[in-house]
Enzyme design. Structure first.
Site, PDB file in Angstrom:
ATOM      1  N   HIS A 121      -0.083   3.974  -4.969  1.00 30.12           N
ATOM      2  CA  HIS A 121       1.025   4.916  -4.813  1.00 30.12           C
ATOM      3  C   HIS A 121       0.505   6.341  -4.924  1.00 30.12           C
ATOM      4  O   HIS A 121       0.296   7.008  -3.917  1.00 30.12           O
ATOM      5  CB  HIS A 121       2.112   4.614  -5.874  1.00 30.12           C
ATOM      6  CG  HIS A 121       3.305   5.515  -5.790  1.00 30.12           C
ATOM      7  ND1 HIS A 121       3.947   5.995  -6.901  1.00 30.12           N
ATOM      8  CD2 HIS A 121       3.964   6.008  -4.721  1.00 30.12           C
ATOM      9  CE1 HIS A 121       4.957   6.764  -6.522  1.00 30.12           C
ATOM     10  NE2 HIS A 121       4.996   6.778  -5.199  1.00 30.12           N
ATOM     11  N   CYS A 140       3.120   4.814 -14.287  1.00 38.24           N
ATOM     12  CA  CYS A 140       3.590   6.095 -13.741  1.00 38.24           C
ATOM     13  C   CYS A 140       4.905   5.925 -12.998  1.00 38.24           C
ATOM     14  O   CYS A 140       5.880   6.601 -13.291  1.00 38.24           O
ATOM     15  CB  CYS A 140       2.559   6.705 -12.806  1.00 38.24           C
ATOM     16  SG  CYS A 140       1.124   7.333 -13.681  1.00 38.24           S
ATOM     17  N   HIS A 141       4.919   5.003 -11.997  1.00 39.04           N
ATOM     18  CA  HIS A 141       6.115   4.878 -11.176  1.00 39.04           C
ATOM     19  C   HIS A 141       6.549   3.437 -10.988  1.00 39.04           C
ATOM     20  O   HIS A 141       7.281   3.123 -10.066  1.00 39.04           O
ATOM     21  CB  HIS A 141       5.912   5.563  -9.824  1.00 39.04           C
ATOM     22  CG  HIS A 141       5.414   6.981  -9.950  1.00 39.04           C
ATOM     23  ND1 HIS A 141       4.092   7.310  -9.806  1.00 39.04           N
ATOM     24  CD2 HIS A 141       6.058   8.113 -10.265  1.00 39.04           C
ATOM     25  CE1 HIS A 141       3.945   8.607 -10.012  1.00 39.04           C
ATOM     26  NE2 HIS A 141       5.121   9.126 -10.301  1.00 39.04           N
ATOM     27  N   GLY A 142       6.033   2.545 -11.847  1.00 36.24           N
ATOM     28  CA  GLY A 142       6.556   1.192 -11.883  1.00 36.24           C
ATOM     29  C   GLY A 142       6.104   0.234 -10.798  1.00 36.24           C
ATOM     30  O   GLY A 142       6.806  -0.722 -10.495  1.00 36.24           O
ATOM     31  N   PRO A 155       6.962   1.284  -5.662  1.00 35.86           N
ATOM     32  CA  PRO A 155       6.762   2.199  -4.538  1.00 35.86           C
ATOM     33  C   PRO A 155       5.380   2.135  -3.881  1.00 35.86           C
ATOM     34  O   PRO A 155       5.200   2.711  -2.818  1.00 35.86           O
ATOM     35  CB  PRO A 155       6.974   3.575  -5.186  1.00 35.86           C
ATOM     36  CG  PRO A 155       6.605   3.390  -6.616  1.00 35.86           C
ATOM     37  CD  PRO A 155       6.963   1.983  -6.970  1.00 35.86           C
TER      38      PRO A 155
END
Lengths: 176, 690
Positions: A121, A140-142, A155
């Site tokens: 990502h 950080c963003h799963g 993501p």
């Protein structure tokens, strides 16, 4: 010569101007080259990016280590039977970035998963043995990766890349 | 910058912007239609050359800062790594280092031009003073930049120059401590100098904008020194001045490129290839050539405070020039006396520059005092006096008249003036040679090297044999710490394959670690490793070698030199002779004599060497006939060993020498072509303006 200088009557004067301008432009373009080229990795950085050897004997089943190659963290996981099966049994077509487990490990060395530990990502380092698939989880963003380092949720657009490596012996790999 | 412009773009988008920010109109009125006197000569192109140099220095400087490390322990090494490893790093560093000299060379011509043609006179006083400020800023910037490589001259130059401020009464010591950020020149000093060296060029750029603004308000002066009155007196800046400046810049670039590609170290001091050592002051502290006249003034006054005051005064006095010279006539062309005294003043300045490079003793001090007195007399006595007593010749009525009256004789005087300036510049440039030339002793014989001259390349066989001599003999005491094994396989080097270099590396044991257990361990060398040094630290090296640490050999051929003396060093500039270092190293290796000459007392533990300064060297005779076996049938003699190992050490000092010369050839072909084209273009553009 004194009066002629129009577009429909190309003159020696016009040719001279064009030639001078063209040569100056070539010079300017050539000057830019070293100014940009210097930004690329220098010779010592390239030399330091040479292949590294990693001894696998200390890594017990179910454990993983992180080594650095070219400044990137490389995860070397000694997978358990359960993890291997989970990786192999998933229907490939159902994956966001379809890739069979066999394409991500070396034949005959199913227990060893070697991946670049950088989330596809935005470059954070995923945590091993976390997430719903017992693979990697990026805090950080799963983004969630499975036991083969393939993206399953979140993501990130693609699987964790496999770096170039070879087995020097059964217990030693060379990365790079 | 010259009032409102009638410039109107036709494109609607540009029109929209122009109504809100008339920047195109500003550019148009300042650099396109701006009226420029039609009688300007080529001395006026140095303004454009200086703008270019400022741009070049900022651009290359910003790039070098991307790779440089401002730390006392790492700075020297990081500069070497820029030159060795960064793509085109050697080119960028040469441009920046030689560029500083070119910048000063151009600014001195620009200043002398202003002096000769009276460009400081009413209404251009502010313009002139801004120029003096730029010059002061340039000196500060140049000095701090010279400190950054953290070589011996960097360190000791910083020490000497910062100590100038200790002459200030009462506060001197506090000021110096403030400048240093410590009890001596050290890491804090280097850090702040780096920061300021990065800042000041942008300050200069700001003052240059003011300088150009003031210029465009008053209008340019011109050789006749009469103001432009009618349209006949001027031509538009573009294309006339633009193309003339472009031609001037192109000629200047040829001169510049000669240094960058062929004589990159001609203007530098070999001492600066030795890392800074706070314990040893070099025998001859010589500033860069562009500070030499002021350095001579400093040294000629036998009082600390007075010397410093005189040195700064020599620059500050320039700012008062508009009021010291009251003559009505601007241009020295029409001032028969001022003209002669001007040239004498030029000679005085060059003389001071020459003396600044000589050892401060004997006749040099006396002459230095006379010239210092003359320097100040020119400004403080002569110029005020001349404006009272001199009878100027009549000036032309207008610039147009001046152009019509132009005779052929003028170009001849211009040419002779140009030659005089070039020789003078050369004298100044090579000035640093002076102090060493005075040392005496036998000069190393000039050898024939395969790598000399504009197309010289390394003899691969000699490099390979030299590597063998280094490995079997020199490496037991001397390191080669800037050379990596991978370099052996790089183009322009000894010509080994990558596999050969890797095999060579694996013969060495390299310390690595810590491993997972926290221990250091030894492993075989890899191509990326550097040649291991024979001693773990300097103290160990010193202890094992009778108190004299064997120097690292990576840069030895660039760090050693000997004075060539006048006029040889001038001729060297044209013949591209720059092999003083290799000549010295080769001579030293062969210069041992078993018995010191009668009357020479050799200290305990020293050996007599003809070419070593002082003759008593701690290194025993390293090479003997037959010591190293050559596989290629070359003679196993000391002469051959010396030549081979010196060739090898020239390569270690400058691994990209062949690339430098090859690119230089291309650049010269290009620049000559461009200069010729610009010359004819300029002639065509100006055909109907003369």
């Amino acid at each position: 010569m004194t009066t002629a200088s129009s577009a429909d009557h190309p003159t020696r004067r016009d040719f001279l101007y064009v030639a001078t301008g063209a040569v100056a432009a070539v010079g300017a373009a050539a000057t830019v080259w070293p100014l940009v080229s210097q930004m690329n990795p220098d010779a010592s950085t390239i030399a330091a990016g040479a292949p590294i050897e990693v001894d696998l004997t200390p890594i017990a089943e179910g454990q993983d280590i992180k080594v650095f190659w070219r400044g990137k963290p490389i995860y070397i996981s000694h997978r358990t039977k359960k993890q291997i099966e989970a990786a192999q049994n998933v229907p490939v077509a159902s994956l966001p970035d379809p890739q069979p487990d066999s394409a991500r490990v070396k034949a005959g060395h199913d227990q060893w998963l070697v991946v670049v530990g950088i989330c596809t990502h935005l470059g954070c380092i995923p945590i091993a043995h976390e997430g719903a698939y017992d693979g990697f989880f990026c805090p950080c963003h799963g983004s969630v990766y499975d036991t083969s380092g393939r993206i399953r949720q979140g993501p990130a657009p693609s699987n964790l890349p496999v770096p170039p490596y070879t087995f020097v012996s059964d217990t030693k790999i060379q990365i790079g | 910058m010259s009032g409102p412009s009638d410039f109107q773009p036709t494109n609607p988008a540009l029109k929209w912007i122009e109504r809100r920010l008339p920047i195109m109109g500003l550019m148009h009125s300042s650099f396109v239609v701006y009226p420029t006197p039609r009688n300007l000569n080529y001395w006026w192109t140095f303004g454009a050359i200086l703008s270019l140099m400022l741009g070049v220095q900022i651009l290359t400087g910003v790039i070098l800062a991307m790779h440089y490390t401002p730390h006392a322990d790492l700075a020297f090494k990081s500069v070497e790594l820029i030159v060795r490893d960064v793509n085109y790093g050697w080119l960028l560093r040469n441009i920046h280092a030689c560029g500083a000299s070119m910048f000063f060379f151009a600014v001195y011509i620009h200043m002398f031009r202003g002096l000769y043609y009276g460009s400081y006179k009413e209404p251009r006083e502010v313009l002139w003073i801004l120029g003096v400020i730029i010059y002061l800023l340039m000196m500060a910037t140049g000095f701090m930049g010279y400190v950054l490589p953290w070589g011996q001259m960097s360190f000791w130059g910083a020490t000497v120059i910062t100590n100038l401020f200790s002459a200030v009464p009462y506060f001197g010591e506090s000021i110096v401590t403030l400048l240093w950020g410590g009890y001596s020149v050290g890491n804090p000093t280097l850090n702040r100098f780096f920061s300021l060296h990065y800042l000041l060029p942008f300050v200069i750029a700001g003052v240059v904008v003011l300088h150009v603004w003031a210029l465009h308000v008053a209008g340019q002066n011109n050789p006749a020194g009469v103001e432009a009155k009618t349209e006949k007196d001027t031509v538009p800046f573009t294309p006339y001045a633009t193309i003339k400046d472009a031609f001037g810049v192109s000629c200047f670039l040829l001169f510049f490129a000669w240094f960058i590609f062929y004589m990159p170290n001609y203007l530098g001091d070999p001492e600066n290839y030795i890392p800074a050592n706070p314990a040893v002051t070099p025998a001859h502290i010589v500033p860069e050539w562009y500070y030499l006249p002021f350095y001579a003034i400093l040294r000629s006054i036998p009082n600390k405070l007075a010397g410093v005051v005189a040195m700064f005064g020599a620059i500050v006095v320039l700012a008062f020039l508009p009021w010291l010279d009251n003559a009505r006539t601007r241009s020295s062309k029409y001032r028969p006396l001022a003209k002669q005294f001007f040239w004498m003043f030029v000679v005085v300045c060059i003389g001071l520059g020459y003396l600044g490079a000589q050892p401060p003793e004997g006749i040099y001090v006396i002459v230095g005092r006379i010239l210092t007195a003359l320097y100040f007399a020119y400004f403080l006595i002569l110029l005020p006096l001349l404006s009272q007593i001199e009878k100027p010749r009549p000036v032309p009525n207008s610039i147009a008249d001046d152009v019509l009256a132009k005779s052929g004789g003028k170009s001849a005087t211009m040419a002779s003036a140009a030659i005089a300036l070039l020789v003078a510049g050369g004298l100044l440039l090579g000035g640093a040679d002076g102090a060493r030339a005075a040392e005496g002793g036998p000069k190393p014989p000039a050898q024939k090297w395969s790598f000399s001259g504009p197309v010289g390349t390394f003899d691969r066989g000699a490099l390979q044999r030299g590597l063998k001599v280094y490995k079997e003999v020199c490496s037991s005491c001397h390191g080669l710490s800037f050379v990596a094994f991978r370099n052996l396989a790089e183009p322009g080097g000894p010509g080994y394959s990558v596999a050969q270099a890797a095999a060579f590396a694996s013969d060495y044991k390299v310390k690595d670690g810590p491993n997972d257990a926290g221990d250091m361990f030894e492993r075989p060398g890899r191509p990326a490793d550097y040649f291991p040094s024979p001693f773990p630290n300097e103290q160990a090296a010193r202890a094992a070698n009778g108190g004299a640490a064997p120097p690292d050999l990576s840069l030895i051929t660039k760090a050693r030199s000997y004075g060539r003396g006048f006029p040889l060093f001038l001729i060297d500039f044209f013949t591209q002779y720059q092999e003083q270092g290799p000549d010295y190293v080769a001579a030293l290796l062969q210069g041992y004599e078993d018995n010191a000459p009668a009357g020479f007392t050799l200290p305990e533990g020293s050996y007599y060497n003809k070419y070593f300064p002082g003759h008593a060297i701690k290194m025993p005779k390293p090479l003997n006939d037959g010591q190293v076996t050559y596989d290629d049938g070359s003679p196993a003699t000391v002469a051959q060993y010396s030549k081979d190992v010196t060739t090898f050490l020239m390569w270690t000092a400058e691994p990209h020498m062949e690339a430098r010369k090859a690119l230089g050839l291309q650049v010269f072909v290009f620049l000559i072509l461009l200069t010729i084209l610009l010359y004819f273009t300029k002639k065509k553009v100006w055909a109907n303006a003369h």
